[in-house]
Design a protein around this motif. Sequence first.
Motif, PDB file in Angstrom:
ATOM      1  N   LEU A  95       0.843  -1.189   0.000  1.00 44.17           N
ATOM      2  CA  LEU A  95       0.000   0.000   0.000  1.00 44.17           C
ATOM      3  C   LEU A  95       0.884   1.246   0.000  1.00 44.17           C
ATOM      4  CD1 LEU A  95      -2.497  -1.257   2.656  1.00 44.17           C
ATOM      5  CD2 LEU A  95      -2.975  -0.974   0.230  1.00 44.17           C
ATOM      6  N   GLY A  96       0.222   2.390   0.050  1.00 42.08           N
ATOM      7  CA  GLY A  96       0.991   3.629   0.110  1.00 42.08           C
ATOM      8  C   GLY A  96       0.349   4.696  -0.728  1.00 42.08           C
ATOM      9  N   GLY A  97       0.337   5.895  -0.192  1.00 39.57           N
ATOM     10  CA  GLY A  97      -0.164   7.031  -0.955  1.00 39.57           C
ATOM     11  C   GLY A  97      -1.648   7.027  -1.193  1.00 39.57           C
ATOM     12  N   LEU A  98      -2.392   6.231  -0.427  1.00 38.96           N
ATOM     13  CA  LEU A  98      -3.825   6.164  -0.674  1.00 38.96           C
ATOM     14  C   LEU A  98      -4.518   7.483  -0.344  1.00 38.96           C
ATOM     15  CD1 LEU A  98      -4.772   2.610   0.603  1.00 38.96           C
ATOM     16  CD2 LEU A  98      -4.362   3.371  -1.722  1.00 38.96           C
ATOM     17  N   GLY A  99      -3.867   8.317   0.442  1.00 34.19           N
ATOM     18  CA  GLY A  99      -4.455   9.604   0.804  1.00 34.19           C
ATOM     19  C   GLY A  99      -4.758  10.462  -0.408  1.00 34.19           C
TER      20      GLY A  99
ATOM     21  N   LYS B  90       2.417   4.586   6.147  1.00 35.55           N
ATOM     22  CA  LYS B  90       2.648   3.637   5.056  1.00 35.55           C
ATOM     23  C   LYS B  90       1.423   3.477   4.158  1.00 35.55           C
ATOM     24  CE  LYS B  90       6.887   2.265   5.834  1.00 35.55           C
ATOM     25  NZ  LYS B  90       7.572   1.145   6.376  1.00 35.55           N
ATOM     26  N   THR B  91       0.234   3.735   4.703  1.00 35.95           N
ATOM     27  CA  THR B  91      -0.934   3.535   3.842  1.00 35.95           C
ATOM     28  C   THR B  91      -1.366   4.817   3.143  1.00 35.95           C
ATOM     29  OG1 THR B  91      -2.230   3.741   5.849  1.00 35.95           O
ATOM     30  CG2 THR B  91      -1.988   1.554   4.957  1.00 35.95           C
ATOM     31  N   PHE B  92      -1.333   5.921   3.843  1.00 33.86           N
ATOM     32  CA  PHE B  92      -1.935   7.116   3.258  1.00 33.86           C
ATOM     33  C   PHE B  92      -0.928   8.074   2.642  1.00 33.86           C
ATOM     34  CE2 PHE B  92      -5.271   5.889   6.323  1.00 33.86           C
ATOM     35  CZ  PHE B  92      -6.267   5.676   5.381  1.00 33.86           C
ATOM     36  N   TRP B  93       0.277   8.108   3.193  1.00 32.08           N
ATOM     37  CA  TRP B  93       1.249   9.003   2.606  1.00 32.08           C
ATOM     38  C   TRP B  93       2.216   8.234   1.717  1.00 32.08           C
ATOM     39  CZ3 TRP B  93      -0.005  10.417   7.879  1.00 32.08           C
ATOM     40  CH2 TRP B  93      -0.779  11.586   7.948  1.00 32.08           C
TER      41      TRP B  93
ATOM     42  N   VAL C 239      -5.896   9.469  -3.298  1.00 31.29           N
ATOM     43  CA  VAL C 239      -7.138   9.089  -3.963  1.00 31.29           C
ATOM     44  C   VAL C 239      -8.308   8.966  -2.997  1.00 31.29           C
ATOM     45  CG1 VAL C 239      -6.225   8.013  -6.024  1.00 31.29           C
ATOM     46  CG2 VAL C 239      -6.306   6.718  -3.897  1.00 31.29           C
ATOM     47  N   MET C 240      -8.031   8.815  -1.716  1.00 27.84           N
ATOM     48  CA  MET C 240      -9.107   8.651  -0.740  1.00 27.84           C
ATOM     49  C   MET C 240      -8.981   9.698   0.367  1.00 27.84           C
ATOM     50  SD  MET C 240      -8.789   4.559  -0.338  1.00 27.84           S
ATOM     51  CE  MET C 240     -10.432   4.103   0.091  1.00 27.84           C
ATOM     52  N   PRO C 241      -9.184  10.964   0.054  1.00 28.33           N
ATOM     53  CA  PRO C 241      -8.957  12.005   1.076  1.00 28.33           C
ATOM     54  C   PRO C 241      -9.900  11.889   2.255  1.00 28.33           C
ATOM     55  CG  PRO C 241      -9.991  12.917  -0.890  1.00 28.33           C
ATOM     56  CD  PRO C 241      -9.605  11.523  -1.233  1.00 28.33           C
ATOM     57  N   ARG C 242     -11.178  11.510   1.998  1.00 32.82           N
ATOM     58  CA  ARG C 242     -12.122  11.447   3.121  1.00 32.82           C
ATOM     59  C   ARG C 242     -11.729  10.339   4.094  1.00 32.82           C
ATOM     60  NH1 ARG C 242     -18.311  11.669   1.674  1.00 32.82           N
ATOM     61  NH2 ARG C 242     -17.847  10.101   0.099  1.00 32.82           N
ATOM     62  N   LEU C 243     -11.340   9.196   3.511  1.00 31.96           N
ATOM     63  CA  LEU C 243     -10.922   8.082   4.374  1.00 31.96           C
ATOM     64  C   LEU C 243      -9.695   8.480   5.177  1.00 31.96           C
ATOM     65  CD1 LEU C 243     -11.441   5.155   5.133  1.00 31.96           C
ATOM     66  CD2 LEU C 243      -9.753   4.502   3.457  1.00 31.96           C
ATOM     67  N   MET C 244      -8.788   9.229   4.537  1.00 29.70           N
ATOM     68  CA  MET C 244      -7.579   9.626   5.239  1.00 29.70           C
ATOM     69  C   MET C 244      -7.928  10.509   6.435  1.00 29.70           C
ATOM     70  SD  MET C 244      -4.096  11.369   3.882  1.00 29.70           S
ATOM     71  CE  MET C 244      -4.587  13.064   3.913  1.00 29.70           C
ATOM     72  N   GLY C 245      -8.899  11.394   6.237  1.00 31.60           N
ATOM     73  CA  GLY C 245      -9.311  12.258   7.344  1.00 31.60           C
ATOM     74  C   GLY C 245      -9.813  11.451   8.523  1.00 31.60           C
ATOM     75  N   PHE C 246     -10.708  10.526   8.220  1.00 25.17           N
ATOM     76  CA  PHE C 246     -11.237   9.696   9.304  1.00 25.17           C
ATOM     77  C   PHE C 246     -10.122   8.884   9.956  1.00 25.17           C
ATOM     78  CE2 PHE C 246     -15.465   9.938   7.073  1.00 25.17           C
ATOM     79  CZ  PHE C 246     -16.063  10.664   8.082  1.00 25.17           C
TER      80      PHE C 246
ATOM     81  N   ASN D 227       4.619   7.545  -1.692  1.00 29.43           N
ATOM     82  CA  ASN D 227       4.241   7.551  -3.108  1.00 29.43           C
ATOM     83  C   ASN D 227       3.172   6.515  -3.380  1.00 29.43           C
ATOM     84  OD1 ASN D 227       6.070   9.547  -3.758  1.00 29.43           O
ATOM     85  ND2 ASN D 227       7.734   8.033  -3.804  1.00 29.43           N
ATOM     86  N   ILE D 228       2.284   6.879  -4.232  1.00 26.80           N
ATOM     87  CA  ILE D 228       1.207   5.947  -4.561  1.00 26.80           C
ATOM     88  C   ILE D 228       1.650   5.027  -5.689  1.00 26.80           C
ATOM     89  CG2 ILE D 228       0.103   7.511  -6.209  1.00 26.80           C
ATOM     90  CD1 ILE D 228      -2.571   6.443  -4.990  1.00 26.80           C
ATOM     91  N   PHE D 229       1.249   3.755  -5.564  1.00 36.50           N
ATOM     92  CA  PHE D 229       1.546   2.829  -6.648  1.00 36.50           C
ATOM     93  C   PHE D 229       0.611   3.105  -7.820  1.00 36.50           C
ATOM     94  CE2 PHE D 229       3.285   0.370  -3.102  1.00 36.50           C
ATOM     95  CZ  PHE D 229       4.481  -0.032  -3.656  1.00 36.50           C
ATOM     96  N   GLU D 230       1.088   2.707  -8.988  1.00 37.63           N
ATOM     97  CA  GLU D 230       0.313   2.968 -10.202  1.00 37.63           C
ATOM     98  C   GLU D 230      -1.060   2.288 -10.150  1.00 37.63           C
ATOM     99  OE1 GLU D 230      -0.189   5.160 -13.349  1.00 37.63           O
ATOM    100  OE2 GLU D 230       1.739   5.111 -12.295  1.00 37.63           O
ATOM    101  N   LYS D 231      -1.052   1.041  -9.562  1.00 33.17           N
ATOM    102  CA  LYS D 231      -2.276   0.246  -9.628  1.00 33.17           C
ATOM    103  C   LYS D 231      -3.372   0.782  -8.725  1.00 33.17           C
ATOM    104  CE  LYS D 231       0.121  -2.963  -6.540  1.00 33.17           C
ATOM    105  NZ  LYS D 231       0.527  -4.308  -6.236  1.00 33.17           N
ATOM    106  N   TRP D 232      -3.042   1.634  -7.778  1.00 36.91           N
ATOM    107  CA  TRP D 232      -4.084   2.135  -6.869  1.00 36.91           C
ATOM    108  C   TRP D 232      -4.672   3.460  -7.345  1.00 36.91           C
ATOM    109  CZ3 TRP D 232      -4.249  -2.327  -5.284  1.00 36.91           C
ATOM    110  CH2 TRP D 232      -3.299  -2.977  -4.522  1.00 36.91           C
ATOM    111  N   GLN D 233      -4.297   3.893  -8.538  1.00 33.85           N
ATOM    112  CA  GLN D 233      -4.724   5.226  -8.975  1.00 33.85           C
ATOM    113  C   GLN D 233      -6.240   5.355  -9.086  1.00 33.85           C
ATOM    114  OE1 GLN D 233      -3.403   7.987  -9.148  1.00 33.85           O
ATOM    115  NE2 GLN D 233      -1.202   7.755  -9.393  1.00 33.85           N
ATOM    116  N   GLY D 234      -6.893   4.290  -9.558  1.00 30.08           N
ATOM    117  CA  GLY D 234      -8.314   4.433  -9.873  1.00 30.08           C
ATOM    118  C   GLY D 234      -9.264   4.150  -8.725  1.00 30.08           C
TER     119      GLY D 234
END
Lengths: 503, 480
Positions: free
Chosen positions: A374-378, A445-448, A380-387, A450-457
């Motif tokens: 995982l990584g960089g999910l923040g 490690k999950t939200f910040w 693409v998922m800003p609301r989840l990151m906030g919570f 670099n984001i992987f290419e496969k998690w972009q969408g």
Amino acid sequence: MDYLSIIVLIFSPLIAAALLFSSFFKHNEVRIRRFSKGFASLHFLYTILFLVFFNPLKDGISYYKEITFFGSDWIQPLGLKMAFGLDGLSLLMVILTSFIFLLALIASKSNIKSKHKFYYSMIFLLQTAVLGVFCARDMFLFFMFWELELVPMYFLIGQWGDKKAKASAMKFVLYTFFGSLFMLLGILLLHFYNFATYGNLTGDFSQIAISTPEFPMFMQIVISILLLIGFAVKMPIVPLHTWLPDAHVDAPTPVSMILAAILLKMGAFGIIRFNMQLLPEAFKLIAPVLVIFAIVNIIYTALVAYSQTDLKKIVAYSSISNMGIVLLGLCSLNLIGFSGAVFQMIAHGVISAGLFMLVGIIYIRTKTREIIELGGLGAVMPRLMGFGLILSLAAVGLPLLVGFVGEFLVFLGAFNSDLDIKIYTGLAIFILVLSAAYMLRLLHKTFWANIFEKWQGIKDITNHEFVVLFALILVVGFFGVFPMAIIEIVQPVLTNILQFLQI
Amino acid sequence: MDFLQNITNIMLPEMTIVAFILLQIILSMFLDMKFYKLAKWLTVLGIFLATSLCTKVQIEPIYYGFKNAIISDNYTIFFKGLILISSFLIVFLTKKTISSRRNSAFQFNALILTVILGALTLVSANDFLTMFISMETLGFAMFFLIAFDKGFKSKEATFKYLIISAVASSIFLFGVSYLYGITGHLNFSLIYEYFLEKNPTLLYSMAAIFITCGLTFKLGVIPFANWILDIYEDASTSVVTLLSIVPKVAMFGILARLLVFPLSYSFELTFVLVLIAVVTAIWANVLAIRQKNIKRLLACSSSANAAYVLFTVSLVSVFNLSTVLFYLVAYIFMNIGVFAAVIILESSEFSNKLYEFKNFAYTNPVFTLCFATCILGLAGFPITAGFISKIYLFSAIARSGLVFLPFLIVLMITIVVSVYYYLRVVKFMFEKSDTVESEVIAYKTSSAIVILYCCAAITVVLGIFPSKIIELCQLMAYNI
């Protein structure tokens, strides 16, 4: 107040379960789900009514009720009654149960894809079992519901879980059964020694509490230890904890939420009900030893949590660590520590449910829980990151959130304890650093990064998930600011225990 | 005329059974094969008549008939009722066994009635001779019943049963001969009174141990337990149901009486029996873990359950006896339920392998629910009779003294093991599999299905509302 029946409170989920299981409901996913959520909401409102009409300052048990069958008690030859009642502590746990079950049912939409009838009926059966444990006023009734909870749990973990779920479910059942048989032995001895001392057969908590000081001290300690083994499995306390990571990892998200938020609390609840209320003198002697277990629980599992790479395992181990804090609070033997322990039970219930929800949301979208992938999910998922940010900070113990109040009160109580456990408490305080370490690692490690290419969408959270997380955040914030709202309800129970301890 | 009076006073149920045995045998000579269904209904009628005649039996005050050889009190009538009711249920499960050998239907039913007759006289025995004769009546009928199924396997099973039975009987007789040598009596009451004045010697304890060891054969506990797996697997399932319930119930009935009266002076015996029970519980539960055949698994389970009961019986007290009675009541219904389910499966062409149970929960939900209720009852989960009976049984052991606590803890750990294998059965039923073809169960055996549903319902009702039955058991136990 007569229209508030505790029987309805406990057994209405059972009726819902029977309805869902019967052929009255066709295999229509949407209808089953809507009925379940609607029912759980009504149940939650009903429990709130119990809170509104509850008088916390009044000593003793409110809403007391006995069920009789054709004029005789449940098991009359043994003097056992099917008696239910609420004190402050059980009321709190009942509300937490109803609340978490409602949220778990909402969260079930995206997690449960098959066998809906069976799933929802099992959830409601579990709810009845858990409510029964919290409300029972008879030792054997308590034990019956304690065991009953295993059946739905076995199916909930095993049927809708991951690959190894069946083995994990079996492990969970066997561990708990192992513990509860020792507990049964303790209960049987309590029952028998009460009979030997006073000559009346009863399983009633308040009557047993009167007669226990008359028991031989050796027996009190033996019974106390036997009971503790049962509760230690459930809580869990360290040497008996290995079922928990497996069960959590393999269970579906809503079941994980229930398991962490409520079932673990049953262990702590049992310690308060049995070891502290019934056998206070023996608990006074055991407490210094238990403190060591609590410290090991806190520090060791926090270190283990830091070394995990599976998101769910991190949260699972952090749960064990938090239950160690509860145990430390209970062992401090003063009001501040007790209040802290009870508060921590509620706080951890809410926070861990949120964290498991968070992990579940990530898992549904990415099909992985490995922290490395995982990584960089923040991004693409800003609301989840906030919570996620608020929940993890609450878990770490940021002031103005619930986690802080619980930990602070526990450590304050432990420092002021008569048992002279300052050194241990000093050790335990390192949990603040350790929990920050593993929680921030999880966040980072999950939200910040670099984001992987496969998690972009990946899509952000849906409305269902938003509701669940938002409700939890509300509780986290509200009771972080007004902790007295919880402590006032439970204080009469705790002062009552303290009076017995001071004898 | 004393003889006739005795019969009309206390032996009417037994005499009814005897009459129906003779009737069955006579009919088997005259009637054509196509009347085979009549045999079952005659048996049902006989058992029903015997059960209703149980109310006519004189029990208050305690009646000693046939020169003190037969006793009749509350306790015996309770066991007689239990035996008759359970065999009443079991007779309805024999359909499949008979359908393969219709020409012997009458003999088969006569043999079943003989087993019941043996059991009935066994529980009311007040004399070692009566006891031995009843035991052998029961045993001999059982040999033929086990061999009844077609094929050599059942013959092999019956041969094993025969040999071990002979050894056990001779050990029993050896013990009885010593007891006779010491006291000069065979009557239970007389032996009991003999030792009120004289101190029991070590030889007496040895005789007592030999006698009870001889009885362990029918209970299926160590040292004579090794027959149980093979015979449960090879014999026809309805016969196994009978074998697992009627002889056991009768044997526990007489064992409790033995331990209360003639063998009550031996402290060594108590410890030997406790040790036997614990060792059997460990042996049976560990052995059951690897079993893949449901009938072999149930064999281990019945052996383990017998061990729990034996533990409590050996710690003689009135309260313990009442827990044993309740345990037997609960166990009978759960066990018949499980065996009924196995019979239903067999008649829909399933083998007894556990992995064939896959998909059941989705193809046959109601059947699975009832089956799972009975299995979970045996495992001791709540809202079943098994839960209450286990709590009640353990409460008896827990109050018998701290000496037995370590044994009880061992017993409880073996129960955790037993939960594993019972849950495995349930697990298979809820497993989804594409490779195993699981057809909907053909409802060929409607009577077995009714029995299964009834047993599951009784299991749940007893689990929620045990009060009245426990009170009944206590009443019976106080009146031994």
